[in-house]
Design a protein around this motif. Structure first.
Motif, mmCIF file in Angstrom:
data_model
loop_
_atom_site.group_PDB
_atom_site.id
_atom_site.type_symbol
_atom_site.label_atom_id
_atom_site.label_comp_id
_atom_site.label_asym_id
_atom_site.label_seq_id
_atom_site.Cartn_x
_atom_site.Cartn_y
_atom_site.Cartn_z
ATOM 1 N N SER A 45 -6.970 -0.608 -3.171
ATOM 2 C CA SER A 45 -6.874 -0.043 -4.185
ATOM 3 C C SER A 45 -7.009 -1.221 -5.334
ATOM 4 C CB SER A 45 -5.544 0.846 -4.499
ATOM 5 O OG SER A 45 -4.458 -0.076 -4.175
ATOM 6 N N GLU A 46 -6.936 -0.630 -6.839
ATOM 7 C CA GLU A 46 -7.384 -1.562 -7.940
ATOM 8 C C GLU A 46 -6.523 -2.659 -8.094
ATOM 9 O OE1 GLU A 46 -8.660 -0.918 -12.663
ATOM 10 O OE2 GLU A 46 -7.489 0.626 -11.540
ATOM 11 N N TYR A 47 -5.320 -2.674 -8.057
ATOM 12 C CA TYR A 47 -4.532 -3.509 -8.339
ATOM 13 C C TYR A 47 -4.300 -4.852 -7.438
ATOM 14 C CZ TYR A 47 -3.099 -0.646 -12.303
ATOM 15 O OH TYR A 47 -2.716 0.043 -13.551
ATOM 16 N N ILE A 48 -4.168 -4.411 -6.207
ATOM 17 C CA ILE A 48 -3.888 -5.239 -5.207
ATOM 18 C C ILE A 48 -5.597 -6.402 -4.853
ATOM 19 C CG2 ILE A 48 -4.731 -3.967 -2.934
ATOM 20 C CD1 ILE A 48 -1.985 -6.731 -3.156
ATOM 21 N N ALA A 49 -6.678 -5.594 -5.123
ATOM 22 C CA ALA A 49 -7.989 -5.939 -5.167
ATOM 23 C C ALA A 49 -8.164 -7.044 -6.463
ATOM 24 C CB ALA A 49 -9.056 -5.022 -5.401
ATOM 25 N N ASP A 50 -7.444 -6.598 -7.589
ATOM 26 C CA ASP A 50 -7.694 -7.477 -8.772
ATOM 27 C C ASP A 50 -6.922 -8.868 -8.521
ATOM 28 O OD1 ASP A 50 -9.217 -5.804 -10.052
ATOM 29 O OD2 ASP A 50 -7.600 -4.997 -11.507
ATOM 30 N N ASN A 52 -16.933 18.581 10.104
ATOM 31 C CA ASN A 52 -17.362 17.683 11.428
ATOM 32 C C ASN A 52 -16.112 17.333 12.125
ATOM 33 O OD1 ASN A 52 -15.885 15.816 9.703
ATOM 34 N ND2 ASN A 52 -17.718 14.522 9.347
ATOM 35 N N GLY A 53 -14.904 18.072 12.059
ATOM 36 C CA GLY A 53 -13.612 17.562 12.794
ATOM 37 C C GLY A 53 -12.758 16.578 12.225
ATOM 38 N N ASP A 54 -13.393 16.110 10.936
ATOM 39 C CA ASP A 54 -12.516 14.875 10.559
ATOM 40 C C ASP A 54 -11.855 15.532 9.203
ATOM 41 O OD1 ASP A 54 -13.399 13.036 12.377
ATOM 42 O OD2 ASP A 54 -15.094 12.550 11.021
ATOM 43 N N THR A 55 -10.771 14.795 8.861
ATOM 44 C CA THR A 55 -10.077 15.007 7.360
ATOM 45 C C THR A 55 -10.377 14.118 6.471
ATOM 46 O OG1 THR A 55 -8.224 14.144 8.162
ATOM 47 C CG2 THR A 55 -8.645 16.618 8.511
ATOM 48 N N THR A 56 -10.585 14.516 5.343
ATOM 49 C CA THR A 56 -10.737 13.402 4.129
ATOM 50 C C THR A 56 -9.951 13.596 3.092
ATOM 51 O OG1 THR A 56 -13.237 13.535 4.476
ATOM 52 C CG2 THR A 56 -12.233 12.417 2.467
ATOM 53 N N LEU A 57 -9.009 12.432 2.804
ATOM 54 C CA LEU A 57 -8.079 12.556 1.783
ATOM 55 C C LEU A 57 -8.499 12.205 0.229
ATOM 56 C CD1 LEU A 57 -4.825 12.818 1.821
ATOM 57 C CD2 LEU A 57 -4.777 10.578 1.130
ATOM 58 N N VAL A 58 -8.240 12.856 -0.609
ATOM 59 C CA VAL A 58 -8.793 12.714 -2.062
ATOM 60 C C VAL A 58 -7.318 12.543 -2.962
ATOM 61 C CG1 VAL A 58 -9.924 13.702 -3.909
ATOM 62 C CG2 VAL A 58 -11.127 13.702 -1.759
ATOM 63 N N VAL A 59 -7.309 11.392 -3.647
ATOM 64 C CA VAL A 59 -6.466 11.260 -4.511
ATOM 65 C C VAL A 59 -6.641 11.508 -6.060
ATOM 66 C CG1 VAL A 59 -6.482 8.879 -4.591
ATOM 67 C CG2 VAL A 59 -4.413 9.856 -5.036
ATOM 68 N N VAL A 60 -5.865 12.300 -6.731
ATOM 69 C CA VAL A 60 -6.290 12.582 -8.271
ATOM 70 C C VAL A 60 -4.986 11.793 -8.867
ATOM 71 C CG1 VAL A 60 -6.366 14.024 -9.955
ATOM 72 C CG2 VAL A 60 -7.141 14.726 -7.845
ATOM 73 N N LEU A 61 -5.278 10.928 -9.741
ATOM 74 C CA LEU A 61 -4.490 9.984 -10.425
ATOM 75 C C LEU A 61 -4.279 9.977 -11.829
ATOM 76 C CD1 LEU A 61 -5.869 7.040 -8.516
ATOM 77 C CD2 LEU A 61 -3.541 7.803 -8.008
ATOM 78 N N ALA A 62 -3.007 9.917 -12.196
ATOM 79 C CA ALA A 62 -2.796 9.858 -13.759
ATOM 80 C C ALA A 62 -3.173 8.735 -14.429
ATOM 81 C CB ALA A 62 -1.222 10.014 -13.967
ATOM 82 N N PRO A 63 -3.447 8.563 -15.615
ATOM 83 C CA PRO A 63 -3.795 7.503 -16.373
ATOM 84 C C PRO A 63 -2.732 6.365 -16.072
ATOM 85 C CG PRO A 63 -3.749 9.236 -17.909
ATOM 86 C CD PRO A 63 -3.356 9.647 -16.433
ATOM 87 N N GLY A 64 -3.161 4.911 -15.985
ATOM 88 C CA GLY A 64 -2.250 4.076 -15.878
ATOM 89 C C GLY A 64 -2.280 3.608 -14.369
ATOM 90 N N LEU A 65 -2.566 4.558 -13.331
ATOM 91 C CA LEU A 65 -2.234 4.214 -11.904
ATOM 92 C C LEU A 65 -3.541 3.612 -11.488
ATOM 93 C CD1 LEU A 65 -0.484 7.267 -10.665
ATOM 94 C CD2 LEU A 65 0.279 5.267 -11.223
ATOM 95 N N LEU A 106 -0.450 -9.539 -13.471
ATOM 96 C CA LEU A 106 -1.064 -9.030 -12.176
ATOM 97 C C LEU A 106 -0.220 -8.753 -11.147
ATOM 98 C CD1 LEU A 106 -4.293 -11.135 -11.852
ATOM 99 C CD2 LEU A 106 -4.257 -8.714 -12.186
ATOM 100 N N ALA A 107 0.811 -9.544 -10.939
ATOM 101 C CA ALA A 107 1.786 -9.356 -9.822
ATOM 102 C C ALA A 107 2.750 -8.164 -10.380
ATOM 103 C CB ALA A 107 2.628 -10.294 -9.724
ATOM 104 N N GLU A 108 3.088 -7.922 -11.427
ATOM 105 C CA GLU A 108 4.050 -6.899 -11.874
ATOM 106 C C GLU A 108 3.229 -5.655 -11.807
ATOM 107 O OE1 GLU A 108 7.254 -6.820 -13.002
ATOM 108 O OE2 GLU A 108 7.602 -8.587 -13.830
ATOM 109 N N LYS A 109 1.939 -5.425 -12.088
ATOM 110 C CA LYS A 109 1.094 -4.209 -11.887
ATOM 111 C C LYS A 109 1.078 -3.771 -10.393
ATOM 112 C CE LYS A 109 -2.440 -4.167 -15.346
ATOM 113 N NZ LYS A 109 -3.864 -4.209 -15.992
#
Length: 304
Positions: free
Chosen positions: A249-254, A44-57, A272-275
């Motif tokens: 993303s997960e950690y900042i939302a938590d 549709n003329g747009d681009t979509t980014l998909v991220v594949v993450l390792a465990p722990g990210l 939480l902050a360290e994550k």
């Protein structure tokens, strides 16, 4: 995981809710040891980014996290390789197949209706960032931030942050957005520090709003920044556009949710902050700096 001579086969542990349409095709945009960015063109003329993450990210709504990754992505995947998605299998041609059939849906990026950050949490985070030598824009909160005078990018961020706080406290939405837009694309890298800072700031703004991620006031502020989102790179845009829509993303939302609810011990808050700060070279630290900035008023802002 399969170690045959064919493509590496991985099982997705989690998948987001903003994946590309079935039948989308694209290319590998960037490759790291533990993360992989794919750029799809749905047609549709747009681009979509998909991220594949390792465990722990930390999960993100525009990607997936695999159950295991015995071999770093950069060892067997190259930038520019063709990729496709059929709804169940994400394929990088000749290199990788990620099976989504048993993945749980992750939808933790939105924030519920909230209120002011608890004072004990704010002070706990303040103590945390001041007693450690931390990277990125967290240097703005150091007891003596003379480095601001010697770092043009850090100085620009400090000026923008101070202007954002002044405008927010004066209920000047246009002024807050005008200050914030100078952060977009500020700094080097795939996700410039200014974008990460702004993402953390938005997480704080939505978390403290009566409507959470659907709050009309914060969405109005975000809408003024949306026209400028294209002024940064595609990877940063994926994070920024989601943040402007109230999705993180997960950690900042938590952290954002916990900061409003309170009731955390210093150890739990520090964990939480360290994550958050553990993500990327300085991306997490920059996001935490932005979140902290959203918690201050003009009276107590440390680098006004």
């Amino acid at each position: 995981m399969s170690l045959t001579t064919g493509p590496v086969v991985l099982q997705a542990e989690s998948k987001g809710t903003s994946l590309p349409p079935i039948g989308s095709r694209g290319v590998v945009q960037s490759v790291f040891r533990r993360a992989l960015n794919l750029e799809f063109s749905p047609g549709n003329g747009d681009t979509t980014l998909v991220v594949v993450l390792a465990p722990g990210l930390p999960m993100a709504s525009w990607g997936c996290r695999v159950q295991e990754l015995p071999t770093p992505f950069e060892k067997f995947i190259s930038v520019g390789a063709p990729c496709s998605f059929d709804g169940q299998i994400l394929t990088v041609e000749g290199c990788l197949r990620v099976d989504f059939s048993s993945a749980r849906v992750w939808d933790g990026g939105s924030l519920p209706p909230g209120g002011p950050v608890r004072e004990d949490v704010r002070l706990g985070l303040w103590r945390f960032v001041r007693r450690k030598k931390l990277p990125g824009f967290l240097r703005l909160f150091a007891p003596y931030h003379s480095s601001v005078r010697n770092d043009v990018i850090l100085g620009c961020a400090g000026e923008a942050a101070a202007a954002m706080v002044r405008a927010r406290c004066a209920r000047d939405t246009a002024g807050e957005a005008e200050a914030a837009r100078h952060l977009i694309g500020l700094g080097p890298g795939l996700t410039p520090a200014g974008d990460d800072f702004l993402g953390g700031y938005l997480a704080g703004r939505f978390a403290q709003a009566p409507g959470g991620s659907r709050d009309s006031g914060v969405l109005s502020f975000a809408s003024l920044l949306l026209p400028y989102a294209g002024e940064t790179g595609i990877v940063a845009q994926a994070f920024l556009r989601k943040a402007l829509a109230g999705n993180f993303s997960e950690y900042i939302a938590d952290l954002a949710r916990a900061a409003v609810v309170g009731g955390l011990s210093d150890e739990e808050l520090q964990e939480l902050a360290e994550k958050v700060i553990g993500f990327g070279a300085t991306s997490g630290a920059d996001a935490l700096a932005g979140f902290l900035t959203s918690c201050f008023s003009t009276v107590d802002f440390p680098f006004e």
